[in-house]
Design an enzyme around this catalytic site. Structure first.
Site, PDB file in Angstrom:
ATOM      1  N   SER A   1       0.688  -0.854  -0.286  1.00 14.10           N
ATOM      2  CA  SER A   1      -0.052   0.331  -0.013  1.00 14.10           C
ATOM      3  C   SER A   1       0.471   1.337  -0.479  1.00 14.10           C
ATOM      4  CB  SER A   1      -0.859   0.108   1.362  1.00 14.10           C
ATOM      5  OG  SER A   1      -1.901  -1.413   1.043  1.00 14.10           O
TER       6      SER A   1
ATOM      7  N   HIS B   1     -15.419  -0.437   2.784  1.00 11.94           N
ATOM      8  CA  HIS B   1     -14.901   0.700   3.395  1.00 11.94           C
ATOM      9  C   HIS B   1     -16.152   1.682   3.463  1.00 11.94           C
ATOM     10  CE1 HIS B   1     -11.200  -0.366   3.878  1.00 11.94           C
ATOM     11  NE2 HIS B   1     -10.910  -0.007   4.918  1.00 11.94           N
TER      12      HIS B   1
ATOM     13  N   CYS C   1      -7.498   1.745   1.461  1.00  9.78           N
ATOM     14  CA  CYS C   1      -8.670   1.287   1.004  1.00  9.78           C
ATOM     15  C   CYS C   1      -8.374   0.518  -0.334  1.00  9.78           C
ATOM     16  CB  CYS C   1     -10.132   2.000   0.506  1.00  9.78           C
ATOM     17  SG  CYS C   1     -11.377   1.296  -0.400  1.00  9.78           S
TER      18      CYS C   1
END
Lengths: 381, 639
Positions: free
Chosen positions: B328, B371, B384
């Site tokens: 991420s 989410h 997300c």
């Protein structure tokens, strides 16, 4: 002919003989020996006691021997020739079985105070016996085959013994010295032509024997010949000595690097620097001037021998003096050729300069004989 | 027998004639000898003189002193230490066995070392000194010196050898030296005569290897006279060489020590600390580490086997060699690309239902339940995945790759460390060239969350973070100065991104660390003016989702965290990877935060810097860390 044929009255007697000695020869010999002392002092790194001092003592002994031999009438020595030859030959046979082995060869008899090399003795006694033989022989018979065979046998017997030691250098000197005697005595030139042709044949036989069961020379002798023919082929092995020797000689230049300044000898690059290769140190430290000076001294010694012989109407004395001169010549010519790379390394010392007892004493004795011939030469008529 | 006078006269004449012939021959030979002397001694004298000089004069090399290596504050990292040796000369020792037996009664001698020395002695000439024992303490040398009369032929000797006073801390950065090997010469032919010196030390890894040309210096020489046996007779002349250049690195030894200690807690981890303003690499940590001094002395095969057999790979400098999926932490790149391309507005929301469907394939969000509606800031804050699946489809891999490359992904940094990896920043062409396959949309989706083909090193992560924080194309630098001459700072020019877009991404990273729902909130800094901005990453090693605790270490996720601080005026950027450490926010974020705080404080930070709930835990951690205390005695600093 007996000694009675000499005109004895014209021969000096008693201590007056000293005045009739070949004094220039004495001076020349002393000069050459002094060069030797100087060089032995140098190669020992400035140490007189190591080699120079013993050499001086031997020279003194040799000088005394020379005078003693010179005082004895030459006809006595002629009569002794056969005995001297026989003793030398017996000693050679003796060392064949009981000699002290050194450098891979049986050469010495240890007498305690010195090491006697019978082969050195033989070089002179062979000249003596041949001179006596041709003195005795009717001149007309000189070239008859049977009478040529006798001296050949006299030469070959010690030669084979010496070769068996094995000492190639001495063997060459014996053959060459004996051959010179026969030539001087007047043996027909045809024989020499034949021998030279035969010699060429023998050399090819020796080379073709290599590696076979009947190999005529030892391996190390073959290697020396190889090295001689092409020293660069093995610069660190067998060719090392001759390469280093040539470097030392050449680096001397015109006037040399100075007394005790030769790097090749001081740093041990030279082999056998106090014996067989002592000339390289001289050439390195005193250069071309020094080397040619020594060569000239040697040449003068030979010239004085020849002059003395030519003026001597006694056949024995004349031949003996010439033979001794020729042997002496062979010594230094072979040695110098060897260290300059003109001949294989055969182990011949530089006469009167190389460190060594037998050679020095024997040579001085030989010059005693030449002096005796000179003093007792027939005069007048 | 009677001979007539006529006969006698004839005979004498004949002898005379023949004597003249022989004399003539002899004169010829003498002439030839003289001619030969002239040829050798006059004509070729120069040539032979040269040969004689070559015979006697040897050149011996003198090894120059190797350049020293310092940290940014002048603390020494690599020095040339006195190496005390005990040397024996066989010809002086008399009875070698007896002398060694006497020596053994005085000091300890290693049997293996002794055996080697005895073997060498047999091989060498009797006057050649042979090292009996190396790396001795001063006490042993003193003992030998005092007992010298009883130990003929044995002398103490001193030489120089490389020493790394900080041991394992800089093993990966500075590297180590070792004796030059045939393999080195084969691999890298180098005509420098110094390499012919037996046991000459050259750099094998790290700065020592990469800066070998600067550190080595130039050989000096001495001319010595030797005799035929090779014995040295005297020295004729000497030319001292040029010592190697001293290097000052940008690293800080205190911070490095802390980084290494902190990383060691994570089994196998690496971190890069960088100043985003000038590119200085303040620390490059890779754990576990090893003692480089062992390699200098010649490492035992048991020790070496232990290092190579260790599954945590202590010999590798993971900070620059290890290429990991960035997870991420890559999302900032996708965000930047989308903003620059105008494919997303900051307030635009995308609905996350827990997965995206692409054809028949489902791409899951890490949060199973989804989410819900997510805007740009929230997408970074909560990381997300579905949001980025959507961006990837809008922007396309080529534009993402173009942006990411500007931040350093796929870029090779020319730093003097071993095997610096470029990572991988894939695009359509790359896949075609590498695999012969065309790029698929699914590949873009994977890439958008830093999985699939994307690989980055901790160094690249730190550089990305630094470039984000300043908006400049700052280049990392490791060498601060060479022999006191400062090296240039490169890449200070702006990257050319819209300032508003940069601020949006930074705001997202701020939210990660400083807002309640941020993935890095637990690992925040609680001091005004030193607030941090960060981003966590968890990159999967395997494709099937299971709980990390249930699988062996090798199959657990890599934990990553990038961050910089202070948020307002960035001074330090950090990239951390904990191999197979699990979640980025739980395993990597605390490490990155602790390093960041230490770097900002220039030492162990006060506990007040930490959120109040964590202070007790941090205190225990600090007590536990095997930090090097200040060294006793005079400080080893630059003269």
């Amino acid at each position: 002919m007996s000694y009675l044929e000499y005109n004895v009255k014209t021969v000096p007697a008693g201590f007056r003989k000293v005045l009739y000695l070949n004094w220039p020869l004495v001076i020349l010999l002393t000069a050459v020996a002094s060069v030797g002392f100087l060089m032995l002092y140098s190669v020992a790194g400035g140490d007189i006691s190591q080699w120079a001092e013993p050499q001086m003592k031997r020279f003194a002994l040799g000088l005394a021997l020379m005078f003693a031999v010179a005082m004895v009438p030459i006809w006595f020595w002629r009569n002794m020739a056969g005995l001297a030859y026989t003793i030398s030959l017996l000693l050679l046979v003796y060392v064949e079985f009981f000699g002290v082995t050194g450098m891979g060869a049986q050469r010495w008899i240890d007498l305690g105070f010195m090491r006697l090399q019978p082969s050195e003795l033989m070089k002179i006694t062979l000249v003596m016996i041949l001179a006596a033989y041709y003195d005795w022989l009717d001149v007309k018979k000189t070239s008859r085959p049977l009478w040529v065979l006798v001296p050949l046998i006299l030469i070959m017997m010690p030669t084979f013994l010496v070769l068996n030691q094995p000492d190639l250098g001495t063997a060459i000197l014996l053959v060459a010295g004996g051959g010179a005697m026969m030539f001087l005595a007047g043996v027909s030139l045809w024989y020499f032509a034949v021998v030279i042709a035969g010699g060429i044949g023998l050399v090819s036989a020796v080379f073709s024997s290599r590696g076979t069961d009947w190999q005529l020379l030892k391996d190390y002798q073959f290697r020396r010949i190889d090295t001689f023919l092409d020293p660069a082929s093995d610069p660190l092995g067998a060719g090392y000595h001759i390469t280093q020797s040539k470097i030392a000689l050449g680096s001397g230049g015109w006037t040399g690097r100075g007394f005790m300044q030769g790097t090749q000898s001081r740093l041990n690059f030279l082999p056998e620097k106090h014996t067989d290769f002592i000339f390289t140190t001289l050439a390195e430290e005193f250069g071309f001037v020094g080397a040619v000076s020594l060569l000239s001294l040697y040449a003068l010694i030979v010239i004085f021998c020849i002059v003395s012989a030519v003026n001597n109407r006694d056949r024995f004395g004349s031949l003996l003096t010439l033979g001794i001169g020729a042997t002496f010549f062979l010594f230094f010519a072979v040695n110098m050729s060897m260290v300059m790379g003109l001949a294989p390394v055969v182990g011949v010392p530089l006469p009167l300069v190389s460190y060594g007892g037998s050679a020095m004493i024997v040579l001085m004795g030989a010059f005693g004989l030449a002096q005796s011939a000179h003093v007792h030469r027939p005069r007048g008529r | 027998m009677k001979r007539s006078p006529k006969d006698t006269a004839t005979s004498a004449r004949r002898i005379g004639r023949r004597a003249l012939v022989v004399g003539g021959l002899q004169a010829g030979v003498v002439g030839m000898l003289g001619w030969r002397m002239r040829q050798m001694q006059v004509e070729q004298a120069d040539q032979f003189r040269l040969l004689a000089e070559e015979n006697r004069i040897n050149m011996r090399l003198i090894a120059p002193a190797r350049g020293l290596i310092y940290d940014r504050n002048g603390r020494i990292l690599a020095e040339n230490a006195q190496n005390y040796r005990i040397v024996i000369v066989r010809e002086d020792a008399g009875d070698v066995d007896q002398t060694i037996a006497k020596l053994k009664q005085l000091i300890y001698l290693d049997e293996g070392e002794l055996e080697r020395a005895l073997r060498e002695m047999e091989r060498r000439s009797p006057f050649v000194p042979v090292t009996l024992s190396d790396q001795r303490a001063w006490d042993d040398i003193a003992t030998v010196a005092v007992n010298a009369p009883a130990l003929p032929g044995i002398t103490p000797d001193v030489g120089l050898t490389r020493n790394y006073p900080l041991g394992p801390d800089f093993a990966h950065v500075v590297g180590y030296v070792g004796p030059v090997s045939d393999y080195d010469l084969e691999k890298n032919p180098d005509p420098d005569p110094l390499l012919q010196i037996p046991k000459f030390q050259i750099g094998k890894t790290g700065v020592e290897a990469k800066q070998e040309h600067r550190l080595r210096g130039e050989a000096g020489s001495k001319r010595i006279e030797v005799n035929a046996a090779g014995r040295v007779m005297r020295e004729l002349g000497r030319d001292e060489g040029i010592p190697g250049a001293d290097l000052q690195l940008t690293v800080d030894q205190g911070l490095q020590n802390f980084v290494q200690a902190r990383l060691e807690l994570g089994l196998s981890a690496s971190a890069v600390v960088m100043n985003p303003q000038n590119g200085d690499l303040l620390a490059i940590g890779s754990a576990p580490s090893f003692d480089p001094n062992k390699f200098v002395r010649g490492i035992s095969s048991a020790d070496y086997g232990e290092l190579t057999g260790n599954k945590y790979r202590p010999l590798a400098n993971k900070a620059v060699q290890g290429a990991y999926p960035p997870g991420s932490t890559f999302k900032m790149m996708v965000t930047m690309a989308a903003l620059e391309a105008g494919e997303i507005r900051p307030d635009e929301t995308i609905w996350c239902g827990g997965y995206t469907k692409l054809g028949r394939r489902r791409f899951h969000c890490w949060k199973r339940g989804g989410h819900g509606h997510v805007n740009l800031k929230e997408s970074l804050q909560q990381s997300c995945d579905v949001y980025y699946y959507e961006l990837a489809q809008r922007v396309g891999i080529d534009r993402i790759a173009e942006t990411a490359r500007k931040f350093g992904f796929g870029q090779h940094f020319d730093l003097p460390m071993s095997a610096v990896s470029s990572g991988v920043m894939p695009d359509k062409n790359w896949k075609m060239e590498s695999y012969g396959q065309s790029w698929r949309v699914g590949d873009s989706l994977n890439a958008a969350i830093g999985q699939g083909y994307v690989l980055a090193t901790p160094l690249q992560l730190a550089v990305m973070c630094a470039r984000l924080s300043t908006g400049t194309a700052i280049e990392p630098r490791l060498i601060k100065s060479v022999d006191g001459v400062e090296t240039e700072i490169r890449g200070g020019e702006p990257l050319g991104f819209d300032q508003a877009n940069l601020d949006l991404v930074r705001g997202g990273m701020y939210a990660v660390s400083n807002t309640l729902r941020g993935t890095g909130y637990r690992s925040r800094i609680d001091v005004d003016g030193k607030l941090m901005a960060g981003k966590s990453g968890t990159s999967q090693v395997r494709s099937v989702v299971v709980r990390n605790e249930d699988v062996p270490w090798e199959e657990r996720d890599h934990a990553l965290f990038v961050c910089y601080a202070p948020y307002e005026a960035p001074e330090v950027a950090v990239g951390v990877v904990v191999e197979h450490g699990g979640g980025g926010s739980s395993a990597a974020a605390p490490v990155a935060r602790d390093i960041l705080l230490y770097a900002l404080h220039g030492g162990l930070p006060p506990l007040e810097s930490y959120p109040s709930s964590q202070r007790q835990m941090i205190k225990e951690l600090h007590d536990k860390l095997p930090l090097r205390r200040e060294m006793a005695g005079p400080e080893r600093s630059r003269a």
